[in-house]
Scaffold this active site. Sequence first.
Site, short mmCIF file in Angstrom:
data_model
loop_
_atom_site.label_atom_id
_atom_site.label_comp_id
_atom_site.label_asym_id
_atom_site.label_seq_id
_atom_site.Cartn_x
_atom_site.Cartn_y
_atom_site.Cartn_z
CD GLN A 145 -3.17 0.79 2.06
OE1 GLN A 145 -3.32 -0.31 2.58
NE2 GLN A 145 -3.96 1.81 2.31
CB SER A 179 3.21 -4.63 3.63
OG SER A 179 2.09 -4.48 4.47
CG LEU A 180 -1.55 -5.20 -0.45
CD1 LEU A 180 -2.73 -6.04 0.00
CD2 LEU A 180 -2.00 -3.84 -0.98
NE ARG A 234 -2.75 -7.32 5.27
CZ ARG A 234 -1.97 -6.33 4.85
NH1 ARG A 234 -2.42 -5.48 3.93
NH2 ARG A 234 -0.75 -6.17 5.34
CG HIS A 270 3.59 -3.50 8.85
ND1 HIS A 270 3.39 -4.86 8.71
CD2 HIS A 270 3.32 -2.96 7.64
CE1 HIS A 270 3.04 -5.11 7.46
NE2 HIS A 270 2.98 -3.99 6.80
CD GLN A 311 1.68 -8.96 5.64
OE1 GLN A 311 0.53 -8.58 5.55
NE2 GLN A 311 2.34 -9.50 4.62
#
Length: 329
Positions: free
Chosen positions: A31, A112-113, A137, A219, A268
């Site tokens: 993102q 991440s994503l 999510r 995070h 995560q």
Amino acid sequence: MSVNVIAAGLPLDGSTDQGGQRRVLAMFPGQGSQREGMAAHLIREHPDTAGAVFERAEEQLGLPLRALCCEGDADRLRATEVAQPAILVTALATFEVLRAEGFAPDLVAGHSLGEFAALTAAGVLELGDALTLVRRRGELMAEVAAAVPGAMTAVSGVEAARIEEICAGVDGVVELANYNAPDQSVISGTADAVEAAGELLRAEGAGKLVSLRVGAPFHCSLMAALEERFAADLGRVEFAEPTIDVISSVTAQRVSSGDDARELLRRQLTAPVRWIEVIGAAADRGCTDYLEIGPGRVLSGLANRMVGGATVRSTQDARRIAAAVAEYA
């Protein structure tokens, strides 16, 4: 640890060249990589491949993803629950264009994503399941964003260890969320705490502080309340064994199984992204080429700064996709 990575301060001795054999890491962005019109070229020029991925995604989620990714404005794309599926489908549509031309990476990783796209490319997740999980999510993270004013800021020019020390001394929640490169980290937390840490980092000599275009404090411990809820969603989805090696952004280790992938996606939410170590792990495995698949050029820029003697490409527009096809198909 024989890593040909600038981050490790080692000489660029060509150790990633395995007797002339090229090995490619496919990198999927997270993102913040969204931008206006990011999929217009894909749908226009590749209707049978990229267009089909978008059609499937719209049927799965009931979102007007083609319109959002071709015509949506920056404010609409910034919303977490929109940005996450939009970035995922754009990345996977780009991958499908490359795959149809014969591209097959040796390793995959996602920031991440982007890990959802990497796991889909590796056969761990089916497209529909990846889309459903990412939509969920994004919705869960949007709940946190609505309840807790949060922020994320990229920091350049201060070592990660010093950033951790400064964050620990600030009242409120502010934590190091992304270890992106030796000279770039990201902090995440409540808006006031992130701002306070930013002022201290400026005094420490930070070269640049950039607020990220994200809708929630990813995070960090503010996401802990979501873990159990998202774990239930992950438990309803089948995770297959990887057909390609996947390097986890949580551990910077190979994802060993489908069950391992499921657990890592849960962790995560609160764990930092260890991108420096991901790139080091890819170099250790002999990667000579680093290809960013999806919108933006953040990951290719980071790879250029960290890996010596490598070929680094992105795929954010038609010209760059054509170059990648010519290079790897």
